[in-house]
Write an enzyme that holds these catalytic residues in place. Structure first.
Site, PDB file in Angstrom:
ATOM      1  N   GLY A 198      -1.761   7.156  -2.895  1.00  0.00           N
ATOM      2  CA  GLY A 198      -3.101   7.089  -2.329  1.00  0.00           C
ATOM      3  C   GLY A 198      -3.886   5.861  -2.719  1.00  0.00           C
ATOM      4  N   ASN A 199      -3.214   4.724  -2.899  1.00  0.00           N
ATOM      5  CA  ASN A 199      -3.921   3.514  -3.315  1.00  0.00           C
ATOM      6  C   ASN A 199      -3.035   2.307  -3.062  1.00  0.00           C
ATOM      7  OD1 ASN A 199      -5.894   1.883  -4.353  1.00  0.00           O
ATOM      8  ND2 ASN A 199      -5.933   2.815  -6.394  1.00  0.00           N
ATOM      9  N   HIS A 248       0.863  -1.184   0.000  1.00  0.00           N
ATOM     10  CA  HIS A 248       0.000   0.000   0.000  1.00  0.00           C
ATOM     11  C   HIS A 248       0.896   1.231   0.000  1.00  0.00           C
ATOM     12  CE1 HIS A 248      -3.696   2.322   0.834  1.00  0.00           C
ATOM     13  NE2 HIS A 248      -2.860   3.131   1.473  1.00  0.00           N
ATOM     14  N   CYS A 249       0.748   2.055  -1.032  1.00  0.00           N
ATOM     15  CA  CYS A 249       1.615   3.226  -1.189  1.00  0.00           C
ATOM     16  C   CYS A 249       0.834   4.490  -0.842  1.00  0.00           C
ATOM     17  CB  CYS A 249       2.144   3.303  -2.628  1.00  0.00           C
ATOM     18  SG  CYS A 249       3.281   4.683  -2.892  1.00  0.00           S
ATOM     19  N   PRO A 250       1.145   5.166   0.268  1.00  0.00           N
ATOM     20  CA  PRO A 250       0.428   6.410   0.589  1.00  0.00           C
ATOM     21  C   PRO A 250       0.759   7.548  -0.355  1.00  0.00           C
ATOM     22  CG  PRO A 250       2.227   6.036   2.145  1.00  0.00           C
ATOM     23  CD  PRO A 250       2.148   4.813   1.294  1.00  0.00           C
TER      24      PRO A 250
END
Length: 386
Positions: free
Chosen positions: A173-174, A168-170
């Protein structure tokens, strides 16, 4: 007069999907709920490129070549396109089991494991699956009520099972999964090239200005003029942003290039799935870097299984007040009433004429009998018979 009307309300499937995601544009855009860092990513890219195009590109296009801003624009547009494609797309979310499917899976598990004595821990819910002559374990997800496919994992932030889950890559944002990993890789690759490009030509810009009037003289120019403002404030700001961004973005690109060459995910690398103590070989690797890169980056993109914009129809009953039109001269038919409501209904619809009261003395003898008493013949009746 009230009439119940049944109206069908169109509801899209994305409105009823579980998990912690946000949807925009009628379900066409799908993102995680935490989007603050994604906005920071947009601000850094747009701000740095805007300063570069507004100041340095104008000078470099005249002094060196007009191709410099053109190539920078191509890199910028490609990076933004891949970023938005990664952020707004379905990463490969697996739908949760329906109640009937979950009940069937529970019955299947109970039939396989048998009854567990009270106080003992039930065995793990695992299925063995063979891939390239190697056993791969399919784990059960207690949230989604399904056996996850190979390489899938449950994201604790989005609360969904994602196929070929990477991480999960902040910053985007997804989640990054099977359906958007190639766009994520192209985004960090193009961003690395764009960062190196801007950082290099910022240094070239400073060098060209220093060769003409000297570096110290350039710094001593009167503030407010175009060269002074771009060099002392904006160029230094761009160089600092690019310098600190360069190491992280380029390092991340190198790490994912290594994973693509091995056909491996970040989740598998962190857990040590194929490099642990067992030294199990990666069953998904083709043993060839070119084949692995072609499969990950150029293979067919599977469609989304969520059907976010599918239609769910729900009926709503709405009461509408209104009266039916009648022809002129017609009268409204009397309402049907019960025995105990006849007099009351008559008094409402038309004026009641008072009925004459009849006393007990005026009533016939047969009307005055009480229940259970036989009639007594009168003496006049007996004389009449004789």
């Amino acid at each position: 007069m009230s009439v119940m009307v049944a109206r069908k309300k169109v509801v899209r499937k994305w409105e009823k999907l579980p998990g912690r995601n946000t949807f925009c544009c009628d379900g066409r855009i799908m993102m995680a709920r935490q989007k603050g860092i994604f906005y920071l990513t947009l601000f850094l890219i747009l701000g740095t490129c805007a300063l570069f195009f507004a100041f340095e590109c104008r000078y470099l296009a005249v002094q060196l070549s007009p191709a410099i801003p053109v190539f920078a624009a191509v890199l910028f547009l490609f990076a933004m396109a891949t970023l938005l494609r990664t952020s707004f797309s379905d990463p490969g979310v697996i739908p949760r089991a329906l109640p009937d499917e979950a009940a069937f899976i529970e019955m299947e598990i109970e039939a396989t494991n048998g009854t567990v004595p009270q106080g003992q821990r039930p065995p793990p819910r695992i299925k063995n699956f063979q891939i390239n002559n190697q056993i791969v374990k399919l784990k059960y997800c207690y949230t989604c009520k399904i056996f996850r496919p190979p390489r899938a994992s449950h994201c604790s932030i989005c609360d969904n099972c994602v196929e070929r889950f990477d991480h999960h890559c902040p910053w985007v944002g997804n989640c990054v999964g099977k359906r958007n990993y190639r766009y994520f890789y192209l985004f960090i690759l193009s961003l690395s090239l764009l960062t190196i490009y801007i950082f290099t030509f910022n240094i070239v810009y400073v060098a060209l200005k220093s060769l003409k009037i000297g570096f110290l003289n350039t710094l001593k120019e009167t503030p407010g003029t175009y060269p002074s403002m771009s060099l002392t404030v904006l160029t230094v700001l761009e160089v600092l942003i690019c310098f600190f961004t360069l190491w992280s973005v380029v390092g991340l690109t190198g790490f994912h290039t290594f994973l693509v060459a091995l056909n491996q995910t970040t989740n598998e690398d962190i857990k040590g799935s194929w490099t642990g103590k067992n030294r199990v070989q990666n069953p998904y690797s083709h043993g060839n870097i070119v084949k692995n890169c072609c499969e990950v980056l150029c293979g067919p993109l599977p469609p989304s299984v969520l059907d976010r914009r599918g239609i769910l129809q729900q009926e709503e009953s709405i009461a509408q007040e209104g009266s039916c039109p009648r022809a002129p001269g017609t009268q409204e038919p009397p309402a049907t009433q019960g025995p105990g409501q006849a007099q009351e209904g008559h008094s409402v619809l038309s004026p009641q004429v008072p009925a004459p009261s009849v006393s007990d003395t005026e009533m016939p003898e047969e009307k005055q009998r009480t229940p259970g008493h036989l009639p007594v013949p009168s003496p006049d009746a007996g004389r009449a018979e004789h």
